[in-house]
Each structure stands twice: as C-alpha cells, then as structure tokens.
Design an enzyme around this catalytic site. Structure first.
Site, PDB file in Angstrom:
ATOM      1  N   ASP A  79       0.840  -1.227  -0.093  1.00  0.00           N
ATOM      2  CA  ASP A  79      -0.145  -0.014  -0.126  1.00  0.00           C
ATOM      3  C   ASP A  79       0.676   1.326   0.082  1.00  0.00           C
ATOM      4  OD1 ASP A  79      -2.156   2.038   0.835  1.00  0.00           O
ATOM      5  OD2 ASP A  79      -3.215   0.427   1.756  1.00  0.00           O
TER       6      ASP A  79
ATOM      7  N   ASP B   8       1.746   2.647   3.769  1.00  0.00           N
ATOM      8  CA  ASP B   8       0.589   3.759   3.787  1.00  0.00           C
ATOM      9  C   ASP B   8       0.341   4.265   5.098  1.00  0.00           C
ATOM     10  OD1 ASP B   8      -1.647   4.755   1.960  1.00  0.00           O
ATOM     11  OD2 ASP B   8      -2.860   4.031   3.621  1.00  0.00           O
TER      12      ASP B   8
ATOM     13  N   HIS C 263      -2.558  10.871  -0.656  1.00  0.00           N
ATOM     14  CA  HIS C 263      -2.495  10.504  -2.081  1.00  0.00           C
ATOM     15  C   HIS C 263      -3.949  10.693  -2.550  1.00  0.00           C
ATOM     16  CE1 HIS C 263      -4.461   6.925  -0.678  1.00  0.00           C
ATOM     17  NE2 HIS C 263      -3.473   7.011   0.282  1.00  0.00           N
TER      18      HIS C 263
ATOM     19  N   HIS D 235       1.207   8.348   5.466  1.00  0.00           N
ATOM     20  CA  HIS D 235       0.103   9.420   5.960  1.00  0.00           C
ATOM     21  C   HIS D 235       0.622  10.121   7.212  1.00  0.00           C
ATOM     22  CE1 HIS D 235      -3.127   8.760   3.018  1.00  0.00           C
ATOM     23  NE2 HIS D 235      -2.944   7.425   3.255  1.00  0.00           N
TER      24      HIS D 235
ATOM     25  N   LYS E 147      -5.669  -4.348   6.131  1.00  0.00           N
ATOM     26  CA  LYS E 147      -6.842  -3.406   5.883  1.00  0.00           C
ATOM     27  C   LYS E 147      -7.859  -4.435   5.334  1.00  0.00           C
ATOM     28  CE  LYS E 147      -4.595   0.998   4.814  1.00  0.00           C
ATOM     29  NZ  LYS E 147      -4.533   2.019   3.829  1.00  0.00           N
ATOM     30  N   ASP E 148      -9.185  -4.287   5.965  1.00  0.00           N
ATOM     31  CA  ASP E 148     -10.175  -4.821   5.281  1.00  0.00           C
ATOM     32  C   ASP E 148     -10.445  -4.896   3.889  1.00  0.00           C
ATOM     33  OD1 ASP E 148     -11.401  -2.442   5.530  1.00  0.00           O
ATOM     34  OD2 ASP E 148     -12.914  -3.086   6.755  1.00  0.00           O
ATOM     35  N   ARG E 149     -10.353  -3.541   3.410  1.00  0.00           N
ATOM     36  CA  ARG E 149     -10.793  -3.088   1.797  1.00  0.00           C
ATOM     37  C   ARG E 149      -9.617  -3.879   1.098  1.00  0.00           C
ATOM     38  NH1 ARG E 149     -10.024   1.828   4.490  1.00  0.00           N
ATOM     39  NH2 ARG E 149      -7.932   3.097   3.781  1.00  0.00           N
TER      40      ARG E 149
ATOM     41  N   THR F  24      -7.109   3.755  -1.735  1.00  0.00           N
ATOM     42  CA  THR F  24      -6.628   2.185  -1.436  1.00  0.00           C
ATOM     43  C   THR F  24      -7.765   1.205  -2.164  1.00  0.00           C
ATOM     44  OG1 THR F  24      -5.655   3.032   0.507  1.00  0.00           O
ATOM     45  CG2 THR F  24      -6.455   0.658   0.468  1.00  0.00           C
TER      46      THR F  24
ATOM     47  N   ASP G 136      -1.374  -0.489  -4.640  1.00  0.00           N
ATOM     48  CA  ASP G 136      -2.667   0.271  -4.977  1.00  0.00           C
ATOM     49  C   ASP G 136      -2.650   1.754  -5.520  1.00  0.00           C
ATOM     50  OD1 ASP G 136      -1.716   1.055  -2.399  1.00  0.00           O
ATOM     51  OD2 ASP G 136      -3.732   0.800  -1.509  1.00  0.00           O
TER      52      ASP G 136
END
Length: 525
Positions: free
Chosen positions: A15, A266, A457, A270, A137-139, A55, A311
C-alpha cells in the site's frame, strides 16, 4: 520460465509503494525486493491509471483486470444521497443495508465489487482451487480476494486478525492472534537506522507534529504504534506463510492463490510522510521481511509465481518539500473543504444556510443535494463551477455529463488526459455530479494547528498513479520494460500462466508477455 502452470500464485500489494519510492531505494535492496528486481520481470512504470488513486479503487484493479469504472469501486467512500443515513456516506467494503451501521461502524462486505477476481474465476473453472486473502486492511483483503474467497482476513485491532461477521476463528488464526498479542505486549526499542537513511534524519514541523526522525520505538501494548510500523507487515507476512503451510497451498494438482496486502507503508506515509527516516526504515524492513518470506516458500519446495505492485503512489508533505528545493509546494485552501464549499455555493445560489454539496474532502467527487428543485440544482452547479474554476489551486472541474460522454480510455496510460483518467474512475450510479481535481503540488490536507495525517494521495498526477509491477518465478529470465503498463494487466497475465481463458470483453487489461526474447507467455498453453 517453466511451461507448466505454477502451483501457487502469490499476489502482493504494498500500500502506497509509489514508483518513486521503489526507484529511490532500489540500489539498496538486498532481500526480497532485490530478488524481484534483479531476477524477475520489472515494469517500473506501472499505472493505477484512473484519477481516484485511493486504496479501495487501486486494490480493486489488481486481480480483476478491470478499472474502477467497471469494478464499481470508484473511491474509498462515496455518497448515496437517497439513503436514510445522516452522513449519506458509503464505505467501499461495507454492507450499508445492515441496520444501525454507518460508514465508520460497519459490517465488512464485498457486495460493492461488481466483477470477479482472478481467484473467483479460478474457482469457477476448478472448484478445488483455494483462494486466500490476508491484509492489514479490510478493503485490501476484500478487493483482492473477492466474494468467493475461501478465507479473507485483515487486522481488526489489538485482538488481531478478523474476518466477516459470523466466521469462526480457525486454530491457525487463533495462533497468529496469540503470537501478535505476545509481540504487542512487548515494548519495541525501535529499529536501527540504515546507512542510506542517515541523510533523511532531520525534523520537519507540520502543525503540531514533528516528523522525520522516527525509529518506531513504542511502549508495550501500544497497538497504534504497532500498526503504523514495519511490525505490522512482518506479522502479515508471517500469517501468510503460516496459512500457506497449514492449508498446503500450492501442493495439490490445481493452482491456488493467496493475495497479501501489506499496509504499513501507507500508514507510515500518511503519519510521517514519504521522505523521512520512518519511510526509509520501512522500505528497508519490507525488503528484509519479503526476503525471509520468499526463502520460507523456497524451503517448502513450492512452485510459485509472485507479482508485487501497489494500490497507488503517494506524495510527501509540503513542509519537507519546501525545505528540499520545492518552495511552490502548498496545502489546500480550507475554502475547498466540503462544508466551506457548500456554504459558499449555497450563498451564491440564494440558498444560504442549506447544505447543497456533499463530499469526502477538498478534492474528488462532489454531490449536489437531491432535495433541490431542478432550477435550484442548476444554480448550485453553475455557482460551484464558477467558484471552483476561479480558484488558483484548482486544475479543473468536470461535470458528470462531460465524463459520461467520454469514451473509455485506451492506449499508453502515461499519455491519457485528465478527462480520460476521470472516465476510468467513473460509475454512473456512484460517481458525483462534479469531479474536482487540484493542481499538482497541492496537498489535499489543509494546514491546521492540530494535524491528523500530514500527507496523502488520491490525485490524478503521476506521483499517485505510478507504481512498480514486478513478476518473479524460478527460472524466469530477467528483463525490464520501462514503458507504461497498467495494474489491470496483472490479472490476464497471471491467468495466461495457468491457462485460464478470460474473454477480452470482460476486462480492461491485456496480457503482458513475461518471456524475454522469443516465446510468448500470453499464448494459449
């Protein structure tokens, strides 16, 4: 490269691993990234070719072969103004029909993904195929695993990895969670600073935060410190390796697939930005952990193929850029945040005091309130367009009609127009009435006294669109192709390796030939 299909596909998404990060540290790789770059097939100029570089959309492209316009995953969050929810927001990986849920407190679900993943296609062709997806991450786990995956797991909090509601925790996951709890209970003194990171070791202030010199030291029990550190990726890869062994993935007649979402890069980008000691240490640790993971698969004697990509990319915080020869870098004007924009537009449209525009931030899709009359909506849209197009930080604003009238893009992704990028992210049911795109070098996080994230991003610019795409299999001949390709090309490329036919009309990507010189890995096996 062997002509027989591999027994295991290992699809890894790092990520926010931009093409810039990949190339910046390439000379220092000594572990798994070295193997992929020196011994594999390298596409350093891969593209998440759409405009909404977030993402969820990015992960939806990697194993479907389709852009967000086809997957339906246009953003991390979009708005459905017809719902009874007060905030009208819909999270990309939730089932919003569940009572009492919100886009922040939801039941995870793959229902919004409109196309099958590679794993789903493999199971349809051969039900014996095992499809596993594990991520921070779930997504990421959901979008790469798809709705028919056998197992989908993601880091759910201090308690460890979780899956869909109602899924019993098997012994393997219980053991992983136990190990994670033990690790979390121990303090971490931090990581040593690699030599290549020394020049980055200076403080940068953004609001109330000072970043740039961190080593990831954390106290015992500090879950946030664990999650936003290389420790998270190490645990995710350990889980993936244990799952491969426990389930005997890649050891039966059919080809199995495991997707792995590594989320720490990721979170670190951030929280600290992409150019401090924090990000530098993270890439070094990622390289090492990937090396250990691949070595473990080698010892098990599994015939596997790896693809590694990202991603989306990312952009460092403006404050550090300004210190490093980029004085034009800036943060977005608070006047472009959704509430401020809605208030200003409402006043200009004669609707003062009414919420007329919904949005998730100072860029991206904007939705005009459905409760307005047709003349009111026309006034709001006209006022919004005038205000936004006059703003010095706005590159352009497209209307829904403009985007819908644009053909789906084709050709080299590096030469697409902004309108073509927008079309690749467009879904007529889920996209907004307007699409706001900021100028390059405008960070879409406003300046504020108390900062949450310092960098992000999501823009249509190459810093966020470009990602590496790396393939490796034992026996493959190394070559590098510097011309642009897309992440949607990954799925048909892997499908060809296992002889799985995918109708061209079903996807947006194309098969990439992984054989150097004569031969074609895209030819029917």
């Amino acid at each position: 490269m062997p002509a027989t299909p591999p027994r295991l596909i290992v699809a890894i998404s790092v990520d926010q691993f931009s093409a810039d990060l990949f190339s910046e540290y390439r000379q220092y790789y000594s572990g798994g990234l070295k193997r992929l770059t020196q011994d594999g097939v390298v596409f350093p100029r891969g593209y998440q070719s759409h405009a909404a570089t977030e993402t969820c959309p990015g992960h939806s492209t990697i194993l479907t072969g389709s852009r967000p316009s086809r997957t339906g995953i246009i953003a991390n969050t979009w708005f459905d103004l017809s719902t009874a929810r007060a905030d009208k927001a819909v999270y990309c990986a939730e089932d919003e029909s569940q009572p009492g849920t919100s886009s922040d407190k939801y039941e995870a679900s793959p229902i919004h993904l409109r196309v099958p993943t590679l794993g789903g296609r493999m199971k349809l062709a051969n039900p014996a195929t095992r499809v596993v997806s594990i991520s921070g991450k779930d997504r990421a786990a959901i979008m790469m695993g798809g709705p028919t995956a056998d197992q989908v797991w993601w880091l759910g909090g201090p308690q460890g990895y979780v899956s869909y509601k109602g899924v019993a925790i098997p012994p393997l996951v219980a053991k992983v969670n136990e190990v994670m709890a033990q690790r979390l209970a121990q303090a971490n003194a931090g990581f040593d600073l690699p030599a290549q990171c020394a020049a980055k070791d200076f403080p940068v202030r953004a609001g109330d935060k000072v970043v740039g010199t961190g080593r990831f030291a954390r106290a015992a029990g500090d879950y946030k410190g664990f999650r936003i550190s290389p420790e998270q990726d190490a645990m995710t890869l350990a889980f993936a390796a244990a799952a491969i062994e426990a389930m005997d993935l890649g050891r039966q007649a059919q080809t199995d697939i495991i997707s792995i979402g590594l989320s720490a890069t990721d979170y670190i980008g951030h929280t600290y930005g992409t150019e401090g000691t924090e990000s530098c240490i993270q890439i070094d640790r990622l390289d090492r952990e990937l090396g250990a993971f691949f070595d473990r698969l080698d010892r098990d004697g599994i015939d596997y193929v790896v693809v590694l990509t990202a991603d989306h990319g990312g952009h460092d915080l403006p404050e550090r850029h300004r210190m490093n020869a980029m004085p034009m870098e800036q943060r977005v004007d608070k006047a472009l945040t959704p509430k401020a924009l809605s208030d200003a537009v409402a006043a200009k449209a004669g609707l003062a005091g009414r919420k007329v525009i919904w949005g998730d931030g100072p860029a991206g899709d904007l939705y005009i309130d459905r409760g307005l009359t047709a003349p009111q909506r026309a006034r709001v849209q006209a006022a919004a367009l005038r205000l936004l197009r006059a703003h010095p930080q706005v590159e352009t604003v497209f209307t829904k009609a403009q985007i819908a009238a644009t053909p789906s893009p084709s050709g080299p992704p590096e030469s697409w127009t902004l309108l073509q990028e927008a079309r690749a992210s467009f879904d007529p049911e889920r996209s907004g009435d307007l699409l706001l795109l900021l100028k390059p070098r405008v960070m879409s996080i406003p300046e504020q006294a108390v900062m949450g994230s310092v960098a992000t991003h999501g823009s249509p610019w190459d810093t966020d669109r470009r990602v590496p795409i790396l393939f490796w299999r034992k026996g493959i001949q190394h070559f590098e192709q510097p011309l642009g390709v897309e992440t949607v090309d990954i799925m048909p490329t892997l499908a060809a390796l296992i002889g799985l036919p995918v109708p061209k009309g079903d996807i947006d990507g194309r098969c990439l030939d992984l054989i150097a010189g004569d031969g074609d890995s895209c030819a029917a096996r």
